[in-house]
Structures are given as structure tokens and as C-alpha cells.
Write a protein that holds these residues in place. Sequence first.
Motif, PDB file in Angstrom:
ATOM      1  N   ILE A 378      36.157  32.543  33.815  1.00 21.29           N
ATOM      2  CA  ILE A 378      36.703  32.879  35.141  1.00 21.29           C
ATOM      3  C   ILE A 378      36.471  34.351  35.450  1.00 21.29           C
ATOM      4  N   ILE A 379      36.747  35.228  34.470  1.00 16.68           N
ATOM      5  CA  ILE A 379      36.571  36.671  34.689  1.00 16.68           C
ATOM      6  C   ILE A 379      35.096  37.006  34.895  1.00 16.68           C
ATOM      7  N   PRO A 390      42.117  43.740  40.827  1.00 16.52           N
ATOM      8  CA  PRO A 390      42.526  42.334  41.006  1.00 16.52           C
ATOM      9  C   PRO A 390      43.260  42.073  42.322  1.00 16.52           C
ATOM     10  N   LYS A 391      43.810  43.118  42.959  1.00 15.57           N
ATOM     11  CA  LYS A 391      44.534  42.932  44.218  1.00 15.57           C
ATOM     12  C   LYS A 391      43.609  42.471  45.349  1.00 15.57           C
ATOM     13  N   LEU A 392      42.299  42.649  45.177  1.00 12.97           N
ATOM     14  CA  LEU A 392      41.344  42.224  46.194  1.00 12.97           C
ATOM     15  C   LEU A 392      41.172  40.712  46.252  1.00 12.97           C
ATOM     16  N   ARG A 397      37.965  34.659  48.040  1.00 12.11           N
ATOM     17  CA  ARG A 397      37.339  35.128  46.801  1.00 12.11           C
ATOM     18  C   ARG A 397      37.681  34.193  45.636  1.00 12.11           C
ATOM     19  N   LYS A 398      38.940  33.739  45.577  1.00 16.22           N
ATOM     20  CA  LYS A 398      39.352  32.830  44.502  1.00 16.22           C
ATOM     21  C   LYS A 398      38.560  31.527  44.549  1.00 16.22           C
ATOM     22  N   GLU A 399      38.313  31.039  45.760  1.00 15.59           N
ATOM     23  CA  GLU A 399      37.541  29.796  45.909  1.00 15.59           C
ATOM     24  C   GLU A 399      36.117  29.994  45.409  1.00 15.59           C
ATOM     25  N   ALA A 410      43.362  26.532  41.180  1.00 20.71           N
ATOM     26  CA  ALA A 410      44.629  26.601  40.441  1.00 20.71           C
ATOM     27  C   ALA A 410      44.450  27.315  39.102  1.00 20.71           C
ATOM     28  N   ASP A 411      43.272  27.123  38.456  1.00 18.30           N
ATOM     29  CA  ASP A 411      43.006  27.804  37.186  1.00 18.30           C
ATOM     30  C   ASP A 411      42.891  29.315  37.398  1.00 18.30           C
ATOM     31  N   VAL A 412      42.254  29.699  38.495  1.00 16.37           N
ATOM     32  CA  VAL A 412      42.118  31.129  38.813  1.00 16.37           C
ATOM     33  C   VAL A 412      43.494  31.725  39.092  1.00 16.37           C
TER      34      VAL A 412
END
Length: 510
Positions: A378-379, A390-392, A397-399, A410-412
Motif C-alpha cells: 500500500i505504501i 499523509p494528510k494529503l 488519492r486513496k482510491e 478500506a485497507d488503505v
Amino acid sequence: MFDNLSDRLTGAFQKIRGQKRLDESNVQAGLREVRLALLEADVNFKVVKQFVDQVRDRALGEDVLKGLDPGQQVVKIVHEELVELLGGEQQGVDTSGARPLKIMMVGLQGSGKTTSSGKIAIWLRDQGFKPYLVPADVYRPAAIDQLVTLAGQIDVPVYPSTTEMNPVDICRDAMEKAAEAGCDAILFDTAGRLHVDEPLMQELAGIKEACTPQEILFVADAMTGQDAVTVAESFNERLDISGVVLTKMDGDARGGAALSIKSVTGKSVKFVGLGEKLTDMELFHPDRVASRILGMGDVLTLIEKAQTAFDEEDAERMAKKMQKAQFDLEDFRTNMRRLKKLGSMEGLLKMIPGMGGMLKQLGDVQMPEKELARTEAIINSMTLQERRQPKLLNAGRKERIARGCGMQVADVNKLIKHFEQMSKVMQKMMGGKKGKLPKMPKLPEGADPMDGMGGMPGMGMPGMPGMPGMDGMGGEAPAPGAGRSAKRVAADRKKKKLAKKQKKKQRKKR
């Protein structure tokens, strides 16, 4: 590899522990189990008999030391005898002699000579040597190519052998080439057979005479058990080997070869191969192995592994980042990679005294290696800017990150949540920018200091991925009064007293 032996010995000692004194009957009962445990581990029966006799003589002849019960006394004696059985003091390669250091690798075909040559070359380089590899096996298909490939992977010069050349001539000429290349350690990877035969021994004797190596290391497959000891004895009679390299020690071998080889051949185990990676080669420490067998852990090896994986300057830099609350996902990934270099989580836990028994109680609980790999994936799917800030990470972005690593949003979110919890804990523990530890909250009068620790805000550790029951580490529900200030508690007590007085007045009126 010593797990079964360790379990059997632990059971044997349980029969002696709790006895008020050592006598012939209880010592004999315990040693009967020790004998069976060693025989099941494929230890040479003559070695087992000698070992048990020595332990019995010492156990019945020694006074029990102050502070030890009879069972602990027997464990102490068995530990000392195991150390002697495994070779006594650690016997590594003597690197203080004349240069170049010449090491001849011998053994049967398939025992791991070629791979061990590359691993020992890395060890020598760490000791300050410049190694040179010599492929002298012209019979096995692709043997030369294998060593050339290994040499390229570890960036070590290699002699350009061909299958048409004579092995003795290869080794003789290689010494001149090594001197021209400025190398001061030469490893001769010789040929092997599926069995010991006269042509092989004559060839090896010719190489020994032409090159006069300081070390002749017999490479044995630990999985072959007593066969490895028998073959080592044959090689020792013809070549006078200086030591043994045991490979595949990470497998399910019973450990008989390691426990028998010193007593039968008189030569110590010098190196052990613990995995497929080229860095998975360690010096053999008899005292540490004996401690592992008896479930005492191996803290020294754990410290050495940590020192190789974690640089002191990097550790200080990381501590400063934590103090300033600047720890980001890039640092998180770096620490995970260093942790993976130390080996499997199960192997690391077994090196901590007492943790071996705890792992047995956990049963089939899986160690978090797979979850750590998922976290790293993930990273890796993030950009450098996202890892550092990480606040960005918004919904879009998560998708994108989830699609990039083949997982769900959900994993992210779960990873980010764990990271934020961990950051808060670090900030609390380091005291923010001041670098001081936070003050402990005041407890109400009469409250137990250990009561309701799970309810202390901000003290929950983020769960280790894949470890059930560890998530949040928040403990049980807070005890009554644990999360309130002293003023609030005093006010509540006053209210209760007033209520009691009013009830008494009402009763009197009635």
C-alpha cells in the motif's frame, strides 16, 4: 530445526523439577527421556551414551548450588554438556594468518558448496577481505555458470574457468590471477559426487597439495542426519578437514548432524546456512545453540542481527523525528524493511528467553509477515509526497492507491488509521517538540494505580497487523472513576453525602 528436541528435553526436565534432592531414581528417570530425545533427533548412539553417562555422573556427584532446585541443577549440567558436545568454544575461520587466505570447499554433490562459497565470500568481505571465487567443478552441468552468477550478484571477481580445463590447473592458476586482482582471500569451489569415490579424493588431494589451503571446509547437508557425519569422517581421513559448514539448518532436520559431528570427527562446525538468501550464513556458536535447544533464547544473536540491520546514525535521526512529530509513512516503510532483514517474526521471538513457550500456547496463530507485506504494498503505491505528507490522502488519492496495489479502499483507510494512532502514541511518549515524557494523570483517592489502565486516553498502542486480540491494545472498559479528575470525584462525593442527609431527615419526620 531443534524444536522437537527442545520439546522433549523440556518434558524430561519437568519430571525432575520439584524434587527436593537429586538421587539415582529421579535422575535416571529424567535421563531416560533425555536419551530418547537425543536418539529421536538422530544423534549418534555412541555419542548419546557418552553424553548421558557424563550428565549422570555430574548430577549425582555435585552438590546442588544455592539458589537452584535439583531440576535447575540438572538443566545447568545438561546445558554445559551440550555446549561441549556442540564443540565448546566458537571456532571460526582464522583470519589472522598469512595472506592470501585460501579456503577449499569440499563435500558431496548437492550439499550446497557453491552457494556456501558465495555466502562465505560475503562474510569475508565484511571482515575486511577482498575475496576471489574459483569454480573448480568442471563435471556438474552449469556449476561454473552458477558460481559466476553468484559472483555477479555479490560483486566479487571470479576466475574464468571452462569445462575443458583440469581442476588442479584451475586452482593453481587462480592464485596468480587473484594476486593480480589485489584479492587476499581465495575460495576454491571443488567438485562433488553423489558418493565418496577414489577419483574424487585423488583430485581433491591434488588441489590441496598444489594450493596448500589454510582451511578445508567440509560442506554437509543437515537434512541428511547421520549420513552427513559418516561422510565427514571419510573426508577427514583423506584430507584432514579443518571444519564443517552445515547447510539447510532452517529446514525440518532433527539436529543429529550438528550434535554428533564434533564427537565423531573431532572437527567443529564453523558456519551454518540458515536460508536461501546469500546473507543467510552465520558463525556457529555452540553456547547459543545449546541455549536455544533448552528454550533459554539467544539474546546475543538477536542483538547482532539488530546491529547489522539498524545503523546507529539512522536510529538517532529517527528518534529526533519522533520527538518533533515528523515521523511519516516513508520512515514507517524503512523501519518495516529493516525489521524484515532480521528474519521471520517467529524466529526472532524464539530468541527472546521464555517466548518459545508462549508461541506454543498461541498454537496456529499466524505471524504478521503477510500483513506487513500488504502494508508495504500500500505504501509503495503512494507517491513520495503522499508518503511524506499523509494528510494529503483524500478520497480520490486513496482510491488510486487501492487500485495500484490491488486492494480495497478500506485497507488503505485501516493503514492510515493505524499510522495516525501510532503517531499520537509516539508524540505522547516523546512529549511533543520538547522531547519530555508526559505527566501521568492524577488518580482519585483510594484508586488502584493499575485499575482502569485501558481507559487512559491516548495510551492505546495500534494493533500489530495479523495478530488477533492485539488491535488497539486499549484493554478492558475503564473502571468506575478511572477517567475522572480529582475535583469531579470530590464533587460527586459531596452530592452523595447531601443526599444521605436528606434521606435521614425524611425518615425522622416520618
